[in-house]
Scaffold this motif. Structure first.
Motif, short mmCIF file in Angstrom:
data_model
loop_
_atom_site.label_atom_id
_atom_site.label_comp_id
_atom_site.label_asym_id
_atom_site.label_seq_id
_atom_site.Cartn_x
_atom_site.Cartn_y
_atom_site.Cartn_z
N PRO A 110 0.81 -1.23 0.00
CA PRO A 110 0.00 0.00 0.00
C PRO A 110 0.83 1.27 0.00
O PRO A 110 0.44 2.28 -0.58
CB PRO A 110 -0.84 -0.13 1.28
N ALA A 111 2.00 1.25 0.64
CA ALA A 111 2.86 2.44 0.64
C ALA A 111 3.37 2.75 -0.77
O ALA A 111 3.63 3.91 -1.09
CB ALA A 111 4.03 2.25 1.59
N THR A 112 3.50 1.72 -1.61
CA THR A 112 3.91 1.93 -3.00
C THR A 112 2.86 2.76 -3.72
O THR A 112 3.19 3.70 -4.45
CB THR A 112 4.08 0.57 -3.71
N VAL A 113 1.60 2.41 -3.51
CA VAL A 113 0.49 3.12 -4.16
C VAL A 113 0.40 4.55 -3.66
O VAL A 113 0.25 5.51 -4.43
CB VAL A 113 -0.84 2.38 -3.93
N VAL A 114 0.48 4.71 -2.32
CA VAL A 114 0.40 6.07 -1.74
C VAL A 114 1.55 6.92 -2.25
O VAL A 114 1.37 8.10 -2.60
CB VAL A 114 0.40 5.99 -0.21
N HIS A 115 2.75 6.35 -2.31
CA HIS A 115 3.91 7.07 -2.82
C HIS A 115 3.66 7.53 -4.25
O HIS A 115 3.91 8.68 -4.61
CB HIS A 115 5.14 6.18 -2.76
N ALA A 116 3.17 6.62 -5.10
CA ALA A 116 2.95 6.96 -6.50
C ALA A 116 1.95 8.09 -6.66
O ALA A 116 2.09 8.95 -7.54
CB ALA A 116 2.47 5.72 -7.27
N LEU A 117 0.93 8.12 -5.79
CA LEU A 117 -0.10 9.14 -5.88
C LEU A 117 0.33 10.47 -5.27
O LEU A 117 -0.11 11.54 -5.71
CB LEU A 117 -1.38 8.66 -5.18
N ALA A 118 1.21 10.41 -4.26
CA ALA A 118 1.52 11.62 -3.49
C ALA A 118 2.86 12.25 -3.80
O ALA A 118 3.06 13.44 -3.51
CB ALA A 118 1.47 11.29 -2.00
N ILE A 119 3.80 11.52 -4.40
CA ILE A 119 5.18 12.01 -4.47
C ILE A 119 5.31 13.27 -5.31
O ILE A 119 6.08 14.17 -4.98
CB ILE A 119 6.13 10.89 -5.00
N SER A 120 4.56 13.36 -6.40
CA SER A 120 4.67 14.55 -7.25
C SER A 120 4.25 15.80 -6.50
O SER A 120 4.93 16.83 -6.55
CB SER A 120 3.83 14.37 -8.51
N TRP A 121 3.13 15.72 -5.78
CA TRP A 121 2.65 16.87 -5.03
C TRP A 121 3.59 17.18 -3.85
O TRP A 121 3.85 18.35 -3.56
CB TRP A 121 1.24 16.60 -4.51
N ALA A 122 4.07 16.14 -3.20
CA ALA A 122 4.96 16.35 -2.04
C ALA A 122 6.26 17.01 -2.48
O ALA A 122 6.75 17.94 -1.82
CB ALA A 122 5.24 15.01 -1.35
N ILE A 123 6.84 16.54 -3.58
CA ILE A 123 8.08 17.15 -4.07
C ILE A 123 7.82 18.57 -4.57
O ILE A 123 8.64 19.47 -4.36
CB ILE A 123 8.70 16.29 -5.19
N GLY A 124 6.67 18.78 -5.19
CA GLY A 124 6.33 20.13 -5.63
C GLY A 124 6.26 21.10 -4.46
O GLY A 124 6.77 22.23 -4.53
N ALA A 125 5.65 20.65 -3.36
CA ALA A 125 5.54 21.51 -2.17
C ALA A 125 6.91 21.77 -1.55
O ALA A 125 7.23 22.90 -1.17
CB ALA A 125 4.61 20.87 -1.15
N ALA A 126 7.73 20.72 -1.46
CA ALA A 126 9.07 20.88 -0.88
C ALA A 126 9.94 21.77 -1.76
O ALA A 126 10.68 22.63 -1.26
CB ALA A 126 9.72 19.52 -0.69
N SER A 127 9.85 21.57 -3.07
CA SER A 127 10.64 22.39 -4.00
C SER A 127 10.22 23.84 -3.93
O SER A 127 11.06 24.75 -3.97
CB SER A 127 10.49 21.86 -5.43
N GLN A 128 8.91 24.08 -3.82
CA GLN A 128 8.43 25.45 -3.72
C GLN A 128 8.91 26.09 -2.43
O GLN A 128 9.28 27.27 -2.40
CB GLN A 128 6.91 25.49 -3.79
#
Length: 246
Positions: free
Chosen positions: A199-217
């Protein structure tokens, strides 16, 4: 509705390497000295080693790219970090054959990642309850997002996915479709090979783009704020730039 789905498709990435490519497009590179680049590469590697170790101890599945890495480690005598080197070598070699050679700092990042993944794992322990495992996986996603944001802001070549995507663009292939196809292939191969999918694989796939976008911003905003503070210091007090940095 179709336009909304297309925007969602542009933002959705399965792996951290795909999200790294997107982060670079959103936040253009700035000039960094070699010393700063190396420091940021090493910081990113420490965070990646910590994040992947968190995922492994949570036992809820690994990020999509690491599902394939875990399958290589499982079917060989290689440690997790060594398996990551083998997979990276395959991708880098392919990119080089297609005319996209990695930079030295990019190779340093991959080598340091493998070292830190193996070094960090013994320092952590498995949580005793499911809630602890879920919390550890969530913390891993946040830590990994920060790690990729740091490398994205280091103005260095981060990984082979970027090089392969550039090779695809040079051959008139759509970079987004190529990147997505590569990510799906990596995840699918890892699952078929018996990698640590969950399940963490699925959550990562769904969330990583937004999480990295927020951290990068956040990193970009911090840099902008720092530049504003330096400009204000120089304007009103007129010391040397070195004094304003202190």
């Amino acid at each position: 509705m179709n336009a909304r789905l297309r925007r969602l498709g542009r933002r959705l990435t399965l792996t951290r390497y795909g999200a790294l490519s997107r982060a670079r497009r959103l936040h253009p590179r700035t000039v960094r000295t070699p010393a700063v680049q190396v420091a940021m590469v090493l910081l990113s590697s420490v965070l990646i080693g910590l994040a992947i170790s968190m995922f492994r101890h949570a036992h809820l599945g690994l990020p999509p790219y690491d599902v394939l890495v875990s399958s290589i480690s499982r079917h060989s005598d290689l440690s997790f970090g060594q398996a990551a080197w083998v997979l990276a070598a395959v991708f880098y070699s392919t990119a080089a054959l297609l005319g996209q050679r990695p930079k030295l700092v990019g190779l340093l990042w991959v080598i340091a990642n493998g070292v830190m993944v193996d070094a960090m794992y013994p320092l952590l322990r498995d949580p005793s309850h499911l809630a602890g495992r879920i919390g550890l996986a969530a913390a891993a996603i946040a830590t990994l997002s920060l790690a990729i944001s740091v490398i994205a802001h280091s103005a260095s070549t981060g990984g082979a996915f970027e090089l392969l995507t550039r090779a695809a663009e040079a051959r008139n292939l759509g970079p987004r479709r190529f990147r997505t196809g590569l990510e799906v292939a990596v995840l699918s191969l890892g699952i078929v090979a018996g990698g640590a999918f969950g399940p963490a694989t699925v959550v990562h796939a769904l969330a990583i783009s937004w999480a990295i976008g927020a951290a990068s911003q956040g990193l970009a905003d911090h840099r902008t704020g720092r530049q504003h503070r330096l400009a204000t210091c120089l304007l009103y007090t007129s010391p040397s730039p070195r004094d304003c940095n202190e």
